[in-house]
Write an enzyme that holds these catalytic residues in place. Sequence first.
Site, PDB file in Angstrom:
ATOM      1  N   ASP A  85      47.781   1.949  58.186  1.00 13.89           N
ATOM      2  CA  ASP A  85      47.546   0.510  58.024  1.00 13.89           C
ATOM      3  C   ASP A  85      47.687  -0.202  59.363  1.00 13.89           C
ATOM      4  OD1 ASP A  85      47.066  -1.984  56.977  1.00 13.89           O
ATOM      5  OD2 ASP A  85      49.099  -2.247  56.188  1.00 13.89           O
TER       6      ASP A  85
ATOM      7  N   ASP B 253      41.533  -3.679  58.216  1.00 12.47           N
ATOM      8  CA  ASP B 253      42.741  -3.937  57.407  1.00 12.47           C
ATOM      9  C   ASP B 253      42.340  -4.079  55.941  1.00 12.47           C
ATOM     10  OD1 ASP B 253      45.298  -4.470  56.613  1.00 12.47           O
ATOM     11  OD2 ASP B 253      45.346  -6.497  57.419  1.00 12.47           O
TER      12      ASP B 253
ATOM     13  N   GLU C 129      48.657  -5.240  48.822  1.00  6.65           N
ATOM     14  CA  GLU C 129      49.637  -5.231  49.915  1.00  6.65           C
ATOM     15  C   GLU C 129      49.744  -6.613  50.529  1.00  6.65           C
ATOM     16  OE1 GLU C 129      51.083  -5.031  54.053  1.00  6.65           O
ATOM     17  OE2 GLU C 129      49.130  -5.659  53.392  1.00  6.65           O
TER      18      GLU C 129
ATOM     19  N   HIS D  66      46.103   0.531  51.971  1.00  5.60           N
ATOM     20  CA  HIS D  66      45.948  -0.472  50.901  1.00  5.60           C
ATOM     21  C   HIS D  66      44.496  -0.910  50.804  1.00  5.60           C
ATOM     22  CE1 HIS D  66      45.793  -4.133  53.473  1.00  5.60           C
ATOM     23  NE2 HIS D  66      46.669  -3.516  54.231  1.00  5.60           N
TER      24      HIS D  66
HETATM   25 ZN   LIG Z   1      47.070  -4.037  56.152  1.00  2.00          ZN
END
Ligand SMILES: [Zn+2]
Length: 458
Positions: free
Chosen positions: A349, A287, A321, A275
């Site tokens: 992820d 992230d 996300e 994402h």
């Molecule tokens: Zn994530």
Amino acid sequence: MSSRLVAVAVALAVVVLALTAQTGQDWLDAYRTPAQRLIAESQASDFAWQRLAELTDTYGPRLSGSENLERAIDWAVAEMKKDGLENVRKEPVLVPKWVRGRESLDLVEPARQPLPMLGLGNSVGTPASGIEGDVVVVRDFDELTARAADVKGRIVLFNAVFTNYGQTVVYRTTGPSRAASLGAVAVLVRSIGPTGLRTPHTGSTVYDEKAPRIPAAAISAEDADRFQRLQARGTRIRVRLSMEARFEPDAQSYNVVAELRGRELPNEIVLVGGHFDSWDVGVGASDDGGGCVVTWEAARLMLKLGLRPRRTVRVVLFTNEENGLRGGNAYRDTHMAELASHVMLLESDGGVFDPAGFGFTGPDGARRTVTSIAGLLKNLGASTVRAAGGGADIGPAAQAGKIPTMSHDVAGDYFLVHHTQADTMARITPKQMSDNAAAIAVVAYIVADLPWRLGAEK
Ligand SMILES: [Zn+2]
């Protein structure tokens, strides 16, 4: 024999050959050289690390609804075209726009002191003058219930010590509404992560329709422990919380899609991705900028080496996300008609640290195939295939199309930096980027090139 019978006989022979090949490992031998080439090419440069650095240095954090995210999406599209990837496009997704605004938490008693904090994503704000109140510290939901009479009109701190993400994240997602239903006026949550350098972790909270919506923020593990000690001594703890957090109207965003078209079965798709949105703190390197770049890099490596598999490898950089999953849902809806042609979905992820292998969810035969493929990744430390694997963004399509899924697994301090100001390039090495991109490239290439469709094993 009629030409039709000949065709049937040939087709049967092909199937028998393919099934015979599967039972031995002969088919795997054909992939040893391509796998070595993908690994060597990836390890020969720091291309993936440099690409992630350019993304995060230039565009910063990429919260849904932000200009940063949309500028980064346009950059990715241009870069993918420069790479020579095919059918590069943006697929529209309407995303929620949550804005943090200014925020602060001040200890008022027993001493005056501003404390590091981060409002929880999707939280409502406080009145402009803030909310001042006494703090009630509870370690878990049982203690909240036991102290229900003390909670009304107060600020509840959930001080659940981090064990793993799944066990403790419930205090962030459901804690605010559970405390609100007992009359709390605001909630503080011990950050969902190991004790770090007094670093708060943000992340979504999810309000229950039946409870009043009260402001919620994360504080550091160190401050949560201090509050616990103060309470144990019977010392009054008083704080003032101020948050401007609010929702603005939904904003236009996009999933980014790029392909390496299959040479024989281009309509059959192996999807890899991550994402592209992040929280609004740090720069979203772990992230999930890293996951996006290593899956994108897998396709670029194949293209660079002239390794065009039988089926299409599709890279998807999902939007939203973190606080909505609208990108994953939109992918399912936009591609509903071709979900049956998706062979496998892989999401990265979990950050990009040392490779640890993969997780797989799907039929047993397909698991054996994937496990054999991962056996080629021993030198990278990526040969383990865990019992289950998937990802938030690929979940909706996987469920709707009953498609096998894989997670990309790593070993590292993901939850130390997850959703914090410390999610930066400093936590990721060029070797980690290269090794993980190589591991994903090998799995995606071979699954896309198999003589039989993954899942057709006996
Ligand atoms: Zn994530």
